[in-house]
Design a protein around this motif. Structure first.
Motif, mmCIF file in Angstrom:
data_model
loop_
_atom_site.group_PDB
_atom_site.id
_atom_site.type_symbol
_atom_site.label_atom_id
_atom_site.label_comp_id
_atom_site.label_asym_id
_atom_site.label_seq_id
_atom_site.Cartn_x
_atom_site.Cartn_y
_atom_site.Cartn_z
ATOM 1 N N GLY A 174 10.511 11.807 -1.040
ATOM 2 C CA GLY A 174 9.527 12.240 -0.053
ATOM 3 C C GLY A 174 8.114 11.923 -0.509
ATOM 4 N N LEU A 175 7.995 10.865 -1.313
ATOM 5 C CA LEU A 175 6.704 10.533 -1.920
ATOM 6 C C LEU A 175 6.755 9.085 -2.416
ATOM 7 C CD1 LEU A 175 4.341 12.675 -2.690
ATOM 8 C CD2 LEU A 175 5.021 12.137 -5.018
ATOM 9 N N ALA A 176 5.653 8.385 -2.290
ATOM 10 C CA ALA A 176 5.605 7.028 -2.828
ATOM 11 C C ALA A 176 4.548 6.928 -3.911
ATOM 12 C CB ALA A 176 5.297 6.028 -1.716
ATOM 13 N N ARG A 177 4.870 6.168 -4.952
ATOM 14 C CA ARG A 177 3.887 5.895 -6.008
ATOM 15 C C ARG A 177 3.721 4.385 -6.123
ATOM 16 N NH1 ARG A 177 7.408 8.684 -9.404
ATOM 17 N NH2 ARG A 177 7.172 10.945 -9.295
ATOM 18 N N MET A 178 2.475 3.955 -6.139
ATOM 19 C CA MET A 178 2.188 2.525 -6.256
ATOM 20 C C MET A 178 1.259 2.352 -7.431
ATOM 21 S SD MET A 178 3.328 1.279 -3.323
ATOM 22 C CE MET A 178 2.426 -0.258 -3.185
ATOM 23 N N SER A 179 1.315 1.171 -8.022
ATOM 24 C CA SER A 179 0.395 0.943 -9.117
ATOM 25 C C SER A 179 0.026 -0.528 -9.188
ATOM 26 C CB SER A 179 1.033 1.418 -10.416
ATOM 27 O OG SER A 179 0.064 1.437 -11.425
ATOM 28 N N GLU A 180 -1.225 -0.812 -9.038
ATOM 29 C CA GLU A 180 -1.713 -2.184 -9.222
ATOM 30 C C GLU A 180 -0.965 -3.191 -8.367
ATOM 31 O OE1 GLU A 180 -3.751 -3.292 -12.236
ATOM 32 O OE2 GLU A 180 -4.385 -1.202 -12.312
ATOM 33 N N GLU A 181 -0.813 -2.901 -7.089
ATOM 34 C CA GLU A 181 -0.069 -3.843 -6.254
ATOM 35 C C GLU A 181 -0.931 -4.468 -5.169
ATOM 36 O OE1 GLU A 181 3.860 -2.596 -5.277
ATOM 37 O OE2 GLU A 181 3.831 -1.006 -6.789
ATOM 38 N N THR B 165 -4.884 -3.677 -5.206
ATOM 39 C CA THR B 165 -6.205 -3.792 -5.797
ATOM 40 C C THR B 165 -6.077 -3.526 -7.296
ATOM 41 O OG1 THR B 165 -6.993 -2.723 -3.781
ATOM 42 C CG2 THR B 165 -8.592 -3.026 -5.533
ATOM 43 N N ALA B 166 -6.647 -4.376 -8.099
ATOM 44 C CA ALA B 166 -6.569 -4.221 -9.538
ATOM 45 C C ALA B 166 -7.251 -2.920 -9.945
ATOM 46 C CB ALA B 166 -7.235 -5.401 -10.231
ATOM 47 N N GLY B 167 -6.582 -2.193 -10.831
ATOM 48 C CA GLY B 167 -7.200 -0.984 -11.362
ATOM 49 C C GLY B 167 -6.974 0.264 -10.542
ATOM 50 N N SER B 168 -6.281 0.119 -9.424
ATOM 51 C CA SER B 168 -6.059 1.326 -8.633
ATOM 52 C C SER B 168 -4.590 1.564 -8.317
ATOM 53 C CB SER B 168 -6.864 1.267 -7.342
ATOM 54 O OG SER B 168 -6.239 0.408 -6.434
ATOM 55 N N SER B 169 -4.250 2.836 -8.244
ATOM 56 C CA SER B 169 -2.888 3.255 -7.943
ATOM 57 C C SER B 169 -2.940 4.198 -6.765
ATOM 58 C CB SER B 169 -2.305 4.012 -9.130
ATOM 59 O OG SER B 169 -2.376 3.205 -10.277
ATOM 60 N N SER B 170 -1.793 4.500 -6.220
ATOM 61 C CA SER B 170 -1.831 5.433 -5.115
ATOM 62 C C SER B 170 -0.589 6.287 -5.014
ATOM 63 C CB SER B 170 -2.128 4.681 -3.815
ATOM 64 O OG SER B 170 -1.028 4.667 -2.960
ATOM 65 N N ILE B 171 -0.766 7.458 -4.418
ATOM 66 C CA ILE B 171 0.321 8.397 -4.177
ATOM 67 C C ILE B 171 0.293 8.714 -2.693
ATOM 68 C CG2 ILE B 171 1.257 10.673 -4.703
ATOM 69 C CD1 ILE B 171 -0.442 10.602 -7.280
ATOM 70 N N THR C 91 0.850 -1.191 0.000
ATOM 71 C CA THR C 91 0.000 0.000 0.000
ATOM 72 C C THR C 91 0.887 1.241 0.000
ATOM 73 O OG1 THR C 91 -0.056 0.035 2.427
ATOM 74 C CG2 THR C 91 -1.837 -1.132 1.320
ATOM 75 N N GLY C 92 0.353 2.316 -0.501
ATOM 76 C CA GLY C 92 1.115 3.562 -0.563
ATOM 77 C C GLY C 92 1.505 4.040 0.820
ATOM 78 N N VAL C 93 0.508 4.196 1.696
ATOM 79 C CA VAL C 93 0.812 4.641 3.050
ATOM 80 C C VAL C 93 1.764 3.673 3.734
ATOM 81 C CG1 VAL C 93 -1.177 6.093 3.585
ATOM 82 C CG2 VAL C 93 -1.398 3.601 3.734
ATOM 83 N N GLY C 94 1.578 2.387 3.500
ATOM 84 C CA GLY C 94 2.425 1.381 4.135
ATOM 85 C C GLY C 94 3.879 1.557 3.747
ATOM 86 N N THR D 68 -5.999 3.545 -12.005
ATOM 87 C CA THR D 68 -4.701 3.499 -12.653
ATOM 88 C C THR D 68 -4.740 4.186 -14.013
ATOM 89 O OG1 THR D 68 -4.303 1.383 -11.624
ATOM 90 C CG2 THR D 68 -2.865 1.982 -13.449
ATOM 91 N N THR D 69 -3.845 5.142 -14.210
ATOM 92 C CA THR D 69 -3.714 5.753 -15.525
ATOM 93 C C THR D 69 -2.237 5.712 -15.866
ATOM 94 O OG1 THR D 69 -3.473 7.901 -14.496
ATOM 95 C CG2 THR D 69 -5.659 7.319 -15.297
ATOM 96 N N GLU D 70 -1.962 5.846 -17.130
ATOM 97 C CA GLU D 70 -0.569 5.734 -17.544
ATOM 98 C C GLU D 70 0.241 6.941 -17.107
ATOM 99 O OE1 GLU D 70 0.872 2.993 -18.527
ATOM 100 O OE2 GLU D 70 -1.145 2.201 -18.177
ATOM 101 N N LEU D 71 -0.370 8.103 -17.215
ATOM 102 C CA LEU D 71 0.443 9.305 -16.989
ATOM 103 C C LEU D 71 0.487 9.712 -15.524
ATOM 104 C CD1 LEU D 71 -2.482 10.952 -17.412
ATOM 105 C CD2 LEU D 71 -1.541 11.115 -19.741
#
Lengths: 272, 272
Positions: B206-213, B215-221, B158-161, B242-245
């Motif tokens: 100072g920031l985390a980016r996650m993608s599809e790790e 829940t399918a279809g969702s990303s997080s910052i 998870t992003g927060v994790g 989840t988006t590409e950009l």
DNA sequence: ATCAGCACTTTCACTGAGTGGAAGAATCAT
DNA sequence: ATGATTCTTCCACTCAGTGAAAGTGCTGAT
């Protein structure tokens, strides 16, 4: 007089062991309740001695039980030796059905309400003789209020309280009005018959308006939330700076939020 | 085989009384924990028998203790005989210092973040080996997620994790990576060295980016929140489809929310 | 340094509160 | 009706919990 305590006979003790007929469980609960004890001024952190005093328990018993609570997570012991309520209680607390269900469903609507009005938003339920505040949203700059998530405020002097009372079973109203109602500010309505008239008005309008009855300079608009069965289970309100003019937009917003939540809870505008 | 239990000798019982060395307090806690027991599928309501089973207690003991808990308000007994956690726990829970302080301070900033991004907003702290979700805001239409206030989710997926892990004491990281990490989706990073590299990257940015790790279809910052002492005490995140950009605006918003909360907690951009 | 004062921790012998098996009541299913 | 299941009550035994008292440790005054 009783200068030196007589060490030979039973030493004078503040604690009468024989008279304390509480069960182990009750003593544990007393320790937890020690943290919530005094109405407004909730102590977030207490020393062992303070806990023992508030709970009315011998120090050694308190010590032992506190240790067990810490082990479980119900209490946290800080570096300075002070105790506070532990995360475990929070975890269990948020699982409580009313809190969890109502909150989850209502929150998006409360956010909308906050966005459109930019005022304090409250969600409360009736619990015993009080309005219990389940949720509170407020921006950075809003008026300072005494409400707080988890707070209990009187029914007759708050917007949500009056709404909850207006739709409560008549015996609850009866009982509530039987005791004398505290006057917080000159404009607080405390006379039972006057309160009754207000309740009728609120039922008629489906909305409550309060002004300067609890906190100086603030007014509130509140509306009832119904569940599937049509029963009123909660109330939403916004709290604004007192102004002379009735803002129809605000009233509509509060009403819409209440209706939105009611609909989400399964309420379908019953036979009317 | 063992047709009729031999009534003369000790009857075959699932419960070995002698082996149960739990204190009264521990038994009470076991009853409360019964409601939180199975990881995801939290049972909101249980029968007496179910509680007894989960807590590993004789029925009569469970009965007696449940009655005491109901009297106190820690449990509620419904008309159908089922039990659920009681409002008292909620009341105590919201008094918990971390929950109360962090939440009160952070909420306005979380609202801002929600307003500008219209995405799920999360606030979480590190508790043991999990990210514990303190707050979650989401609109009516947002993506369906497993997170929930009070939920515990893994740190590595998870992003927060990841943010919390990135700033955790090295022995926590050590310990966490020593166990095998669950792979929820093909893209979940589970290899210890790869995780470590990520953590370094997060500290740098100072920031985390996650993608599809998770829940399918969702990303997080996600971004870290610091207190007065500069220590990272929590993390905020938004969860998006989840988006590409890479959306720089979203990243800025998350960073600003985290900074706002840190500042409100007394953090003053330390010596750097 | 020394001591007094206070807050917390540990110990231990006594005992009644808590225990849980079993029987009884209530509820539900067939 | 009949049996299955879940809940409630009872009560004699016993060991877990109790709290006074002694011990430890800290703080601050002299």
């Amino acid at each position: 007089m009783s200068g030196k305590p007589e060490r030979t006979s039973r030493p004078e003790s503040a604690f009468d062991a024989a008279a304390d007929r509480r069960s182990v469980a009750a003593r544990l609960f007393a320790i937890l309740d020690a943290f919530a004890a005094p109405a407004g001024a909730t102590s977030l952190t207490l020393t062992l001695t303070a806990i023992a005093q508030r709970a009315g328990l011998p120090l050694s018993t308190t010590h032992r039980m506190a240790a067990e609570l810490v082990g479980w997570g119900g209490l946290t012991k800080h570096d300075n030796g002070q105790y506070s309520l532990g995360m475990k209680l929070w975890e269990l607390g948020v699982q409580t059905p009313t809190a969890r269900n109502l909150r989850t469903i209502a929150l998006p609507y409360l956010e909308d309400l906050y966005e459109t009005t930019r005022e304090h938003v409250h969600l409360a339920i009736l619990d015993g003789r009080d309005a219990l505040y389940l949720e509170k949203l407020s921006g950075h700059h809003a008026v300072r209020l005494i409400s707080r998530v988890g707070a209990r405020l009187p029914l007759h002097s708050t917007g949500v309280g009056l709404v909850l009372l207006a739709y409560a079973p008549s015996e609850v109203v009866q009982q509530y009005l039987a005791t004398s109602l505290e006057r917080f500010l000159p404009r607080t309505v405390t006379e039972p018959e006057a309160v009754r008239r207000r309740l009728a008005e609120i039922r008629q309008l489906g909305l409550a308006r309060m002004s300067e009855e609890m906190t100086a300079g603030s007014s509130s608009i509140a509306a009832p939330i119904r569940d599937r069965t049509g029963q009123v289970v909660a109330a939403v309100s916004i709290v604004t700076r007192t102004t002379e003019l009735v803002d129809a937009g605000q009233e509509r917003a509060v009403r819409e939020a209440a209706q939105g939540i009611s609909r989400a809870l399964g309420y379908r505008r019953a036979q009317q």
